[in-house]
Design a protein around this motif. Structure first.
Motif, PDB file in Angstrom:
ATOM      1  N   ASP A  98       0.828  -1.210   0.000  1.00  0.00           N
ATOM      2  CA  ASP A  98       0.000   0.000   0.000  1.00  0.00           C
ATOM      3  C   ASP A  98       0.862   1.259   0.000  1.00  0.00           C
ATOM      4  O   ASP A  98       0.574   2.224  -0.732  1.00  0.00           O
ATOM      5  CB  ASP A  98      -0.930   0.008   1.220  1.00  0.00           C
ATOM      6  N   GLN A 101       2.506   1.721  -3.411  1.00  0.00           N
ATOM      7  CA  GLN A 101       1.537   2.202  -4.387  1.00  0.00           C
ATOM      8  C   GLN A 101       1.238   3.682  -4.181  1.00  0.00           C
ATOM      9  O   GLN A 101       1.163   4.458  -5.138  1.00  0.00           O
ATOM     10  CB  GLN A 101       0.237   1.391  -4.266  1.00  0.00           C
ATOM     11  N   GLU A 105       2.045   6.813  -6.715  1.00  0.00           N
ATOM     12  CA  GLU A 105       1.011   7.762  -7.144  1.00  0.00           C
ATOM     13  C   GLU A 105       1.417   9.193  -6.857  1.00  0.00           C
ATOM     14  O   GLU A 105       1.224  10.088  -7.700  1.00  0.00           O
ATOM     15  CB  GLU A 105      -0.311   7.441  -6.452  1.00  0.00           C
ATOM     16  N   ASP A 120      -6.781   5.307 -13.291  1.00  0.00           N
ATOM     17  CA  ASP A 120      -6.888   4.168 -12.369  1.00  0.00           C
ATOM     18  C   ASP A 120      -7.918   4.474 -11.276  1.00  0.00           C
ATOM     19  O   ASP A 120      -8.715   3.609 -10.908  1.00  0.00           O
ATOM     20  CB  ASP A 120      -5.529   3.870 -11.730  1.00  0.00           C
ATOM     21  N   TRP A 121      -7.897   5.696 -10.761  1.00  0.00           N
ATOM     22  CA  TRP A 121      -8.867   6.077  -9.740  1.00  0.00           C
ATOM     23  C   TRP A 121     -10.288   6.048 -10.291  1.00  0.00           C
ATOM     24  O   TRP A 121     -11.232   5.651  -9.593  1.00  0.00           O
ATOM     25  CB  TRP A 121      -8.544   7.475  -9.212  1.00  0.00           C
ATOM     26  N   ALA A 123     -11.392   4.079 -12.673  1.00  0.00           N
ATOM     27  CA  ALA A 123     -11.778   2.671 -12.773  1.00  0.00           C
ATOM     28  C   ALA A 123     -12.166   2.113 -11.397  1.00  0.00           C
ATOM     29  O   ALA A 123     -13.159   1.388 -11.269  1.00  0.00           O
ATOM     30  CB  ALA A 123     -10.633   1.858 -13.381  1.00  0.00           C
ATOM     31  N   GLN A 124     -11.384   2.454 -10.382  1.00  0.00           N
ATOM     32  CA  GLN A 124     -11.713   1.997  -9.027  1.00  0.00           C
ATOM     33  C   GLN A 124     -13.054   2.547  -8.562  1.00  0.00           C
ATOM     34  O   GLN A 124     -13.863   1.835  -7.961  1.00  0.00           O
ATOM     35  CB  GLN A 124     -10.602   2.432  -8.065  1.00  0.00           C
ATOM     36  N   THR A 125     -13.288   3.837  -8.847  1.00  0.00           N
ATOM     37  CA  THR A 125     -14.542   4.469  -8.426  1.00  0.00           C
ATOM     38  C   THR A 125     -15.735   3.862  -9.146  1.00  0.00           C
ATOM     39  O   THR A 125     -16.805   3.661  -8.542  1.00  0.00           O
ATOM     40  CB  THR A 125     -14.492   5.984  -8.684  1.00  0.00           C
ATOM     41  N   ARG A 127     -15.963   0.800 -10.197  1.00  0.00           N
ATOM     42  CA  ARG A 127     -16.198  -0.506  -9.566  1.00  0.00           C
ATOM     43  C   ARG A 127     -16.936  -0.330  -8.233  1.00  0.00           C
ATOM     44  O   ARG A 127     -17.842  -1.114  -7.909  1.00  0.00           O
ATOM     45  CB  ARG A 127     -14.864  -1.231  -9.350  1.00  0.00           C
ATOM     46  N   GLN A 128     -16.551   0.685  -7.483  1.00  0.00           N
ATOM     47  CA  GLN A 128     -17.239   0.945  -6.212  1.00  0.00           C
ATOM     48  C   GLN A 128     -18.703   1.290  -6.436  1.00  0.00           C
ATOM     49  O   GLN A 128     -19.574   0.870  -5.669  1.00  0.00           O
ATOM     50  CB  GLN A 128     -16.535   2.085  -5.475  1.00  0.00           C
ATOM     51  N   GLU A 131     -20.539  -1.973  -7.190  1.00  0.00           N
ATOM     52  CA  GLU A 131     -20.687  -2.786  -5.985  1.00  0.00           C
ATOM     53  C   GLU A 131     -21.741  -2.202  -5.051  1.00  0.00           C
ATOM     54  O   GLU A 131     -22.545  -2.928  -4.470  1.00  0.00           O
ATOM     55  CB  GLU A 131     -19.344  -2.885  -5.261  1.00  0.00           C
TER      56      GLU A 131
END
Length: 411
Positions: A98, A101, A105, A120-121, A123-125, A127-128, A131
């Motif tokens: 962590d 990473q 960043e 990347d952020w 894409a993560q957001t 996915r969140q 979910e």
């Protein structure tokens, strides 16, 4: 209009000679410098271990700790009681990953190659969001939507995000505007305005003013105009001082960072995870009509909003100065009005008191939707304008009726 202009000029000269104005400015300057210095000291303490060079040191410490746990795993006799070396090793590896990473960043955000980090952020957001939608978490899905708006703004406008550890002068200004708008600045307005009429009544100079060939309405209007002008000037002085001090401390970076405004909220009751607890209300943001403005425009708007809100406060204080003949009483009542309004706001803290003027003194909260989320009510920026405008009008009417009809010359 010429008579009104002469009254305003005369009242302004009298105000400039009064100590109250300069005391208010001095108090404001000292308080702003003290608050800013204290906040900056706390900021330096909190971010000390989040700086890139400190992140590298934390990685080295974590790697050293990992080696220690790996040695203990090879030698079971050296294991400490109550601790599982395998769990510690897994935790240390995750921490190292962590931190590496995060360091990567931060380094890329500080360079010209920051766009991949933002992608990347995004894409993560996304996915969140998916979910949260699957489990029916409307609040979590909405929060991710807001985050997504900000991230896309960075890419579309070529604005690199500010490192997470770094605080800007604009963020500090946002906090300070919220702080001073509640009690501090309204109390300075009381010091400035509370005796503009009652002070002359106490001293007896009001009689000399009223025997002039100028109507009472123009005299009172002139005093109110001077009260408003002095209040706006004081507000802008404090605002400029705050910005200057914090720009010197934090620098001018971050002026183009995004700020979401015009966020609407709905409120839904959800069951608590604890079956014995009562259902609680969740504030769900909606971004259908939301907009993004740069931080510098947001903060400049905050200064304008603050000045307009203080005009409402000055008018209420002006009413106290008209209603009470003695300056000590008018000042005390005006102070009580500010304090009691704030106490009521903090005590009730619900949408039922949306009509209270102290609720809307920081109109930035109305604009961003923070006030609506806090009080769980539909409180937009236009609601704040209407409430403050009504209080201003309701204060002006009795002030003019009282002053124009009162028998001043025989007292």
């Amino acid at each position: 209009m010429r008579e009104l202009g002469r009254v305003v000029a005369n009242e302004w000269m009298k105000l400039m000679r009064r100590r109250r104005l300069w005391i208010a400015v001095l108090l404001a300057g000292l308080a702003v410098c003290a608050w800013s210095a204290h906040s900056y000291k706390n900021y330096l303490h909190l971010v000390e271990w989040d700086l890139p060079e400190k992140l590298q040191l934390r990685i080295e410490q974590a790697e050293q700790e990992l080696k220690t746990w790996e040695k203990e795993l090879k030698n079971p006799d050296s294991s400490r009681e109550g601790e599982d070396p395998e769990e510690q090793i897994a935790g240390a590896k995750q921490e190292i990953a962590d931190l590496k990473q995060r360091l990567k960043e931060e380094q890329r955000l500080a360079s010209d190659d920051w766009q991949p980090v933002v992608r990347d952020w995004i894409a993560q957001t996304e996915r969140q969001m998916k979910e949260a939608a699957k489990v029916g978490d409307k609040a979590g899905e909405a929060m991710a939507q807001g985050r997504l708006m900000e991230l896309k703004y960075h890419l579309e406008n070529g604005v690199p995000p500010t490192p997470r550890w770094k605080k800007t002068a604009y963020q500090e200004m946002d906090d300070l505007i919220h702080l001073i708008s509640r009690v501090f600045l309204p109390m300075l307005v009381v010091i400035l305005v509370a005796d503009i009429v009652s002070g002359e009544t106490t001293a007896g100079t009001i009689r000399l003013l009223l025997i002039r060939p100028v109507s009472r309405a123009k005299i009172l209007c002139g005093k109110w105009v001077v009260s408003v002008l002095a209040t706006v000037l004081l507000t802008f002085i404090i605002f400029a001082l705050m910005f200057g001090v914090n720009a010197a401390l934090y620098g001018m970076d971050g002026w183009d960072q995004p700020k979401i405004v015009n966020v609407a909220y709905t409120f839904e009751k959800v069951d608590s995870p604890d079956s014995s607890a009562e259902p609680h209300t969740v504030s769900i943001p909606h971004y259908d009509r939301a907009a993004i403005v740069p931080m510098f425009a947001y903060i400049l708007s905050g200064g304008l909003f603050l000045a307009l809100a203080m005009i409402a406060v000055a008018t209420l204080v002006f009413l106290c100065s008209v209603l009470f003949r003695y300056s000590m009483i008018s000042t005390a009542v005006a102070f009580a009005m500010i304090i009691l309004g704030e106490i009521l706001y903090q005590t009730v803290n619900s949408g039922k008191i949306f009509w209270l003027y102290t609720v809307h003194l920081n109109l930035l909260n109305n604009w961003t939707g923070r006030l609506a989320a806090e009080l769980q009510a539909d409180l937009s920026l236009s609601t704040g304008w209407i409430v403050l405008g009504c209080w201003t009008l309701l204060a002006m009417i009795p002030a003019f009726l009282t002053f124009t009809r009162r028998d001043v010359l025989n007292h």
